[in-house]
Scaffold this active site. Sequence first.
Site, short mmCIF file in Angstrom:
data_model
loop_
_atom_site.label_atom_id
_atom_site.label_comp_id
_atom_site.label_asym_id
_atom_site.label_seq_id
_atom_site.Cartn_x
_atom_site.Cartn_y
_atom_site.Cartn_z
N ASP A 121 43.51 61.79 46.42
CA ASP A 121 44.79 62.48 46.52
C ASP A 121 45.39 62.54 45.12
OD1 ASP A 121 44.66 62.83 49.29
OD2 ASP A 121 45.67 60.93 49.70
N ASP A 139 44.44 68.60 52.50
CA ASP A 139 45.65 68.38 53.30
C ASP A 139 46.48 69.66 53.38
OD1 ASP A 139 44.86 65.70 53.48
OD2 ASP A 139 46.04 65.14 51.72
#
Length: 170
Positions: A121, A139
């Site tokens: 991330d 995401d």
Amino acid sequence: MKVWLFCLSSVLFIGCDQVTKRLAKQHLMFREPITYLHKTIILEYVENTGAALSLGDNLSKPVSFWLLSIGPLVCLVALFIYVMRKIHEFNRLKLFSFSLILAGGLGNIIDRLAHDRHVTDFMNVGINNFRTGIFNVADMCVTAGVIGLLIATYTDKPKPVQADQPAAVE
């Protein structure tokens, strides 16, 4: 044609996700976060072993593997089969939305399987203390796909009944 469009767009989104994660590893790992627009956008490298917002981060390796890799993979295979069976009934928005969801899910599963449960991330957006969690392109794909499905569901017009069909007799 719809099958090719679905598969091609899914592969392209997975590719975008994997390339951006590789770039994040090259340019953000072991470095201070990079900020833009007065800290509205923050780029920082994080390895997440949990789900969204690190939920399940403390699970044991076997439980994490089954719950966060194999379970979602089974769901994505089922989603793929569903889309392939119904693809001719979908409008472009619904087809594109399913493609985003599939690509986002597979993008993160690829990370989990290739990097010992870790998902890369690197993006955080917000103003002052009102911020998102740290996320990635996969995401974003899943989120955009779900929003697209909601829009497609609420804007989908039912097919009109044709006048030449006999009415059901009760």
